[in-house]
Design a protein around this motif. Structure first.
Motif, PDB file in Angstrom:
ATOM      1  N   ASN A 150       0.835  -1.196   0.000  1.00  0.00           N
ATOM      2  CA  ASN A 150       0.000   0.000   0.000  1.00  0.00           C
ATOM      3  C   ASN A 150       0.870   1.246   0.000  1.00  0.00           C
ATOM      4  OD1 ASN A 150      -2.618  -1.370   0.229  1.00  0.00           O
ATOM      5  ND2 ASN A 150      -1.872  -1.972   2.255  1.00  0.00           N
ATOM      6  N   ALA A 161     -11.018   1.022   2.796  1.00  0.00           N
ATOM      7  CA  ALA A 161      -9.721   0.370   2.645  1.00  0.00           C
ATOM      8  C   ALA A 161      -9.891  -1.112   2.942  1.00  0.00           C
ATOM      9  CB  ALA A 161      -8.687   0.972   3.590  1.00  0.00           C
ATOM     10  N   ILE A 209     -12.351   3.328   6.180  1.00  0.00           N
ATOM     11  CA  ILE A 209     -11.015   3.727   6.638  1.00  0.00           C
ATOM     12  C   ILE A 209     -11.054   4.194   8.092  1.00  0.00           C
ATOM     13  CG2 ILE A 209      -9.244   5.517   6.348  1.00  0.00           C
ATOM     14  CD1 ILE A 209      -9.736   5.294   3.305  1.00  0.00           C
ATOM     15  N   GLU A 253      -4.683   0.755   1.787  1.00  0.00           N
ATOM     16  CA  GLU A 253      -5.348   0.984   0.511  1.00  0.00           C
ATOM     17  C   GLU A 253      -6.340   2.130   0.685  1.00  0.00           C
ATOM     18  OE1 GLU A 253      -7.453  -2.034  -2.506  1.00  0.00           O
ATOM     19  OE2 GLU A 253      -8.504  -1.864  -0.597  1.00  0.00           O
ATOM     20  N   VAL A 254      -6.617   2.858  -0.380  1.00  0.00           N
ATOM     21  CA  VAL A 254      -7.609   3.937  -0.320  1.00  0.00           C
ATOM     22  C   VAL A 254      -8.519   3.873  -1.544  1.00  0.00           C
ATOM     23  CG1 VAL A 254      -7.980   6.434  -0.417  1.00  0.00           C
ATOM     24  CG2 VAL A 254      -6.190   5.500   1.072  1.00  0.00           C
TER      25      VAL A 254
END
Length: 322
Positions: free
Chosen positions: A263, A287, A292, A305-306
């Protein structure tokens, strides 16, 4: 147009938090000036050093970090800070109520080409009775943020800020140095035809993301039956600002490019504050299948992760992972 302090007070923002936000913005105004001077300020180019992330530091990265660090710690409002550019957290006033995480200059690879950069910040309350030198005080989920925002250094200097209610946009009036309210309550459209992703990493994405992007690229002849435009500024502040202004989806997905770093974006300094801004504007920020803001951090430099932006499009993206 209204100035920042009365707007925040109307939102129920505690005066001590308001003072901390204004202190943070004082540093950002100085960074804005230095960015605006460009080559005239002698801060373009790289240093000979790398930060804790293994990234080559730009001179303006170092200067921005030092400005924020010094102003926040000298203010007395901060118990500790965590910065993307610092190896460890830095203790401040042991009796202070708040802790601050920040990316002092997001998108610093854009500095030397005079493109968008910005400062991202997150504010939380320190656990009661905690030690200012203990880095675990930052191990709180994003739901514990009491304020989050970014300052975008573009043609105008803009602030996106939420203290738990609406996400609002302010513009710096450089004639007298005040941030003035220019967008009362940001509302991200639920649907969109724009996406932002680093296409150079396509070969390294997992199959669900590859399939999703391929369907977007297929346009009105593909399964989505509509054309999409791709936008990529290479600075999270710029790409998220566009999402807040007119909708879209922004993603930096997990990939296989470097097995040790699957990531790219940092949870404390980038993902959490942006997720709070997006959620409070009606969007989604996910994410690895969960919000998130629900992630429990396990390290101050943790990467995630986004996938964030327009609600319906984010949900459509996530459906490829099922």
């Amino acid at each position: 147009m209204r100035r920042l302090p009365p707007v925040l007070l109307e939102d129920g923002c505690p005066r001590e938090l308001l003072s901390l936000i204004r202190t943070t913005l004082a540093a950002c105004k100085e960074i804005s000036f230095r960015v605006g001077q460009g080559a005239l300020s002698g801060v373009l180019g790289s240093t000979l050093d790398e930060n804790i992330q293994g990234e080559t530091q730009k001179k303006l990265d170092v200067l921005s970090n030092q400005l924020l660090k010094d102003i926040l710690l000298e203010s007395g409002y901060v118990k500790a800070i965590a910065s993307e550019e610092e190896d460890y957290t830095v203790a401040g006033n042991p009796n202070a109520k708040y802790i601050v995480s920040f990316d002092p200059l997001d998108g610093s690879s854009n500095i030397d080409i005079n493109s968008l950069v910005g400062t991202i910040f997150s504010i939380m309350e320190a656990p009661e009775g905690s030690d200012a030198a203990d880095p675990t005080i930052f191990m709180q989920s994003g739901r514990k943020q009491v304020a989050a925002g970014y300052v975008l250094y573009g043609p105008s200097t803009m602030l996106a800020l939420t203290t738990g209610k609406a996400t609002r946009l302010y513009t710096l009036d450089k004639t007298h140095g005040s941030f003035l309210l220019t967008e009362e309550s940001v509302k991200i459209p639920a649907d969109t035809q724009e996406f932002a992703i680093n296409m150079s990493n396509q070969i390294h994405w997992h199959a669900p993301m590859q399939n999703y992007i391929n369907d977007l690229l297929a346009g009105d002849t593909g399964p989505r039956a509509k054309n999409f435009n791709m936008r990529w500024i290479a600075a999270m502040v710029g790409d998220v600002h566009r999402v807040l202004c007119r909708g879209g989806i922004f993603t930096y997905p997990t990939d296989t490019k470097d097995p040790k770093k699957p990531n790219k974006l940092r949870l404390l300094y980038e993902a959490n504050p942006m997720a709070m801004l997006v959620e409070n504007a009606g969007g989604l920020a996910i994410a690895n299948g969960q919000p998130i803001l629900d992630i429990q951090p396990d390290a101050i430099h943790q990467r995630v992760e986004v996938i964030l932006g327009s609600k319906n499009e984010v949900e459509k993206c996530l459906s490829y992972y099922k």
